[in-house]
Write an enzyme that holds these catalytic residues in place. Structure first.
Site, PDB file in Angstrom:
ATOM      1  N   ASN A   5       0.913  -1.149   0.000  1.00  0.00           N
ATOM      2  CA  ASN A   5       0.000   0.000   0.000  1.00  0.00           C
ATOM      3  C   ASN A   5       0.953   1.200   0.000  1.00  0.00           C
ATOM      4  OD1 ASN A   5      -2.462   1.102   2.510  1.00  0.00           O
ATOM      5  ND2 ASN A   5      -2.399   1.523   0.346  1.00  0.00           N
TER       6      ASN A   5
ATOM      7  N   GLU B 274     -10.598   0.333  -1.166  1.00  0.00           N
ATOM      8  CA  GLU B 274     -10.503   1.503  -0.277  1.00  0.00           C
ATOM      9  C   GLU B 274     -11.298   2.700  -0.791  1.00  0.00           C
ATOM     10  OE1 GLU B 274      -6.903   2.955   1.430  1.00  0.00           O
ATOM     11  OE2 GLU B 274      -5.968   0.982   1.260  1.00  0.00           O
ATOM     12  N   ARG B 275     -11.996   3.302   0.127  1.00  0.00           N
ATOM     13  CA  ARG B 275     -12.648   4.581  -0.136  1.00  0.00           C
ATOM     14  C   ARG B 275     -11.586   5.564  -0.634  1.00  0.00           C
ATOM     15  NH1 ARG B 275     -14.807   8.114   4.935  1.00  0.00           N
ATOM     16  NH2 ARG B 275     -12.644   7.855   5.574  1.00  0.00           N
TER      17      ARG B 275
ATOM     18  N   ASN C 156     -11.502   5.127  11.070  1.00  0.00           N
ATOM     19  CA  ASN C 156     -12.062   5.288   9.719  1.00  0.00           C
ATOM     20  C   ASN C 156     -13.043   4.135   9.474  1.00  0.00           C
ATOM     21  OD1 ASN C 156      -9.948   3.463   9.523  1.00  0.00           O
ATOM     22  ND2 ASN C 156      -9.360   4.045   7.479  1.00  0.00           N
TER      23      ASN C 156
ATOM     24  N   THR D 263      -5.788  -0.496   8.309  1.00  0.00           N
ATOM     25  CA  THR D 263      -6.921  -0.403   9.238  1.00  0.00           C
ATOM     26  C   THR D 263      -7.928  -1.512   8.933  1.00  0.00           C
ATOM     27  OG1 THR D 263      -7.711   1.381   7.789  1.00  0.00           O
ATOM     28  CG2 THR D 263      -6.794   2.026   9.918  1.00  0.00           C
TER      29      THR D 263
ATOM     30  N   ASN E  20      -1.332   1.286   7.390  1.00  0.00           N
ATOM     31  CA  ASN E  20      -0.067   1.023   6.684  1.00  0.00           C
ATOM     32  C   ASN E  20       0.771   2.301   6.614  1.00  0.00           C
ATOM     33  OD1 ASN E  20      -0.657  -1.690   6.155  1.00  0.00           O
ATOM     34  ND2 ASN E  20      -1.790  -1.190   4.292  1.00  0.00           N
TER      35      ASN E  20
ATOM     36  N   CYS F 144      -4.837   5.798   8.779  1.00  0.00           N
ATOM     37  CA  CYS F 144      -4.243   4.930   7.768  1.00  0.00           C
ATOM     38  C   CYS F 144      -3.211   4.059   8.475  1.00  0.00           C
ATOM     39  CB  CYS F 144      -3.586   5.790   6.688  1.00  0.00           C
ATOM     40  SG  CYS F 144      -2.694   4.804   5.491  1.00  0.00           S
TER      41      CYS F 144
ATOM     42  N   ASN G 112     -14.645   1.821   3.462  1.00  0.00           N
ATOM     43  CA  ASN G 112     -13.667   0.842   2.987  1.00  0.00           C
ATOM     44  C   ASN G 112     -14.321  -0.540   3.100  1.00  0.00           C
ATOM     45  OD1 ASN G 112     -11.240   2.713   2.807  1.00  0.00           O
ATOM     46  ND2 ASN G 112     -11.872   3.036   4.934  1.00  0.00           N
TER      47      ASN G 112
ATOM     48  N   CYS H  33      -4.795  -2.792   3.118  1.00  0.00           N
ATOM     49  CA  CYS H  33      -5.239  -1.629   3.890  1.00  0.00           C
ATOM     50  C   CYS H  33      -5.053  -1.993   5.365  1.00  0.00           C
ATOM     51  CB  CYS H  33      -6.701  -1.328   3.569  1.00  0.00           C
ATOM     52  SG  CYS H  33      -7.405  -0.069   4.644  1.00  0.00           S
TER      53      CYS H  33
HETATM   54  N1  LIG Z   1      -4.695   2.439   3.369  1.00  0.00           N
HETATM   55  C1  LIG Z   1      -5.069   2.887   4.639  1.00  0.00           C
HETATM   56  C2  LIG Z   1      -6.380   3.574   4.809  1.00  0.00           C
HETATM   57  C3  LIG Z   1      -6.419   4.883   4.021  1.00  0.00           C
HETATM   58  C4  LIG Z   1      -7.679   5.652   4.245  1.00  0.00           C
HETATM   59  C5  LIG Z   1      -8.908   4.992   3.706  1.00  0.00           C
HETATM   60  N2  LIG Z   1      -8.887   4.844   2.282  1.00  0.00           N
HETATM   61  C6  LIG Z   1     -10.118   5.845   4.138  1.00  0.00           C
HETATM   62  O1  LIG Z   1     -10.559   6.715   3.378  1.00  0.00           O
HETATM   63  O2  LIG Z   1     -10.600   5.629   5.253  1.00  0.00           O
HETATM   64  C7  LIG Z   1      -4.700   1.929   5.753  1.00  0.00           C
HETATM   65  O3  LIG Z   1      -3.651   1.284   5.600  1.00  0.00           O
HETATM   66  O4  LIG Z   1      -5.371   1.875   6.768  1.00  0.00           O
END
Ligand SMILES: N[C@@H](CCC[C@H](N)C(=O)O)C(=O)O
Length: 329
Positions: free
Chosen positions: A13, A219-220, A165, A230, A79, A77, A201, A228
């Site tokens: 990522n 992912e959003r 998130n 999270t 990662n 985020c 997500n 991802c």
């Molecule tokens: N890639 C990330 C999360 C990034 C944010 C996600 N796309 C959102 O909008 O909530 C991770 O590693 O957690």
């Protein structure tokens, strides 16, 4: 202006890390958004899933702001936080730190390597909430735990969780992973829709063996990514709540970009998760950019981090072999 950048990744990522602690950059909110869209464009010389802005903090060792490749800002985020953890720890000459994020100050530390010679960091994923208001998910109940959302699917059971998130998670079998179902649902809930006004997500999880899961995430603000953080953390917790894994026991989480280890903890009815994995630097570069019109930036050479990139490729080979068997069984 000229901006120094480190291209880095956690489980494939990938991010562009911009250090606003050592460099005196000053960006407006619009400039951050437009810069992210321009530099993350995969058709450009750089390309990434997002930008990590590393800033000074009044209350912690550093602050992370993360922007998705479409220019939207995310509250967390996982990662990316591992990459920021490494950056801040190396900058301050420490092996642990606290990083301010949009909704929480999170503990991070250098950890035992997940694979030989791979810089590995443990980051705290919290706060965790199952209240649908925290995603937000607009339905007529307080939580969604392993339940159908008939307008999305008549077969799948979803869990909604904010870490903080928003994530929508379902546990599936191999044939569902291989189908187009995830793409269709994800595009729907990330377009104009009444359920998830801010998008979400979406992760499909396959239980492999006890202590091992595979997670694929749309992912959003980005689309399908290699991984991802999270989402893998939230999926680990959901797998524990479904009896597939155990709270306080490490779970190996495989993804299309590698693997991480997660441990879900419960204390006084509150959950938090440790996310442990690589924080790999790919190259450093400098871009020359008109900050008010960043589309036509110029990349002034790239200095690769050869050894750690090669070492990570070895981990990926091992994971690919394992997943080929596990997902085709
Ligand atoms: N890639 C990330 C999360 C990034 C944010 C996600 N796309 C959102 O909008 O909530 C991770 O590693 O957690």
């Amino acid at each position: 202006m000229e901006i120094e950048i480190i291209k880095c990744h956690g489980s494939g990522n990938d991010f562009l890390l911009i250090d606003e602690i050592s460099n005196h950059y000053s960006f407006t909110e619009k400039q951050r958004r437009d810069l992210t869209i321009a530099l993350c464009n995969r058709e450009s010389e750089l390309g990434a899933d997002g930008i990590l802005f590393v800033m000074n903090s009044d209350k912690a060792d550093g602050r992370m702001r993360v922007f998705n490749s479409d220019g939207s800002e995310a509250s967390m985020c996982g990662n990316g936080l591992r990459c920021v953890a490494r950056y801040v720890c190396e900058l301050k000459g420490t092996s642990e730190a606290v990083i301010e994020t949009m909704k929480a100050d999170l503990a991070v530390r250098k950890d035992e390597e997940i694979f030989p010679e791979i810089p590995t960091y443990l980051v705290e994923i919290s706060p965790v909430s199952f209240n649908v208001k925290d995603l937000p998910l607009q339905i007529d109940k307080e939580t969604l735990l392993n339940e159908e959302i008939p307008s999305l699917s008549k077969k799948l059971a979803f869990t909604a969780v904010a870490v903080p998130n928003p994530h929508l998670i379902t546990i599936v079998e191999n044939e569902v992973i291989r189908s187009d179902v995830q793409k269709e649902i994800s595009q729907f809930v990330n377009g104009p829709n009444e359920l998830f006004p801010d998008g979400v997500n979406v992760s499909f999880v396959k239980a492999l063996n006890p202590g091992k899961i595979y997670v694929r995430t749309f992912e959003r603000g980005v689309g399908f990514t290699n991984a991802c953080g999270t989402a893998m953390s939230a999926s680990t917790l959901v797998s524990c709540l479904n009896g597939l894994n155990e709270i306080e026991k490490p779970v190996e989480v495989f993804n299309n970009g590698g693997k991480v280890r997660c441990v879900a903890h419960k204390q006084n009815n509150t959950y938090k998760i440790d996310l442990i994995g690589n924080a790999t630097y790919v190259y450093q570069t400098k871009v020359q950019v008109d900050i008010d019109s960043p589309e036509n930036f110029t990349c002034l050479g790239k200095e690769p981090f050869v050894q750690e990139t090669e070492q990570y490729a070895k981990l990926q080979e091992e994971v690919k072999g394992y997943l080929n068997e596990a997902l085709n069984a």
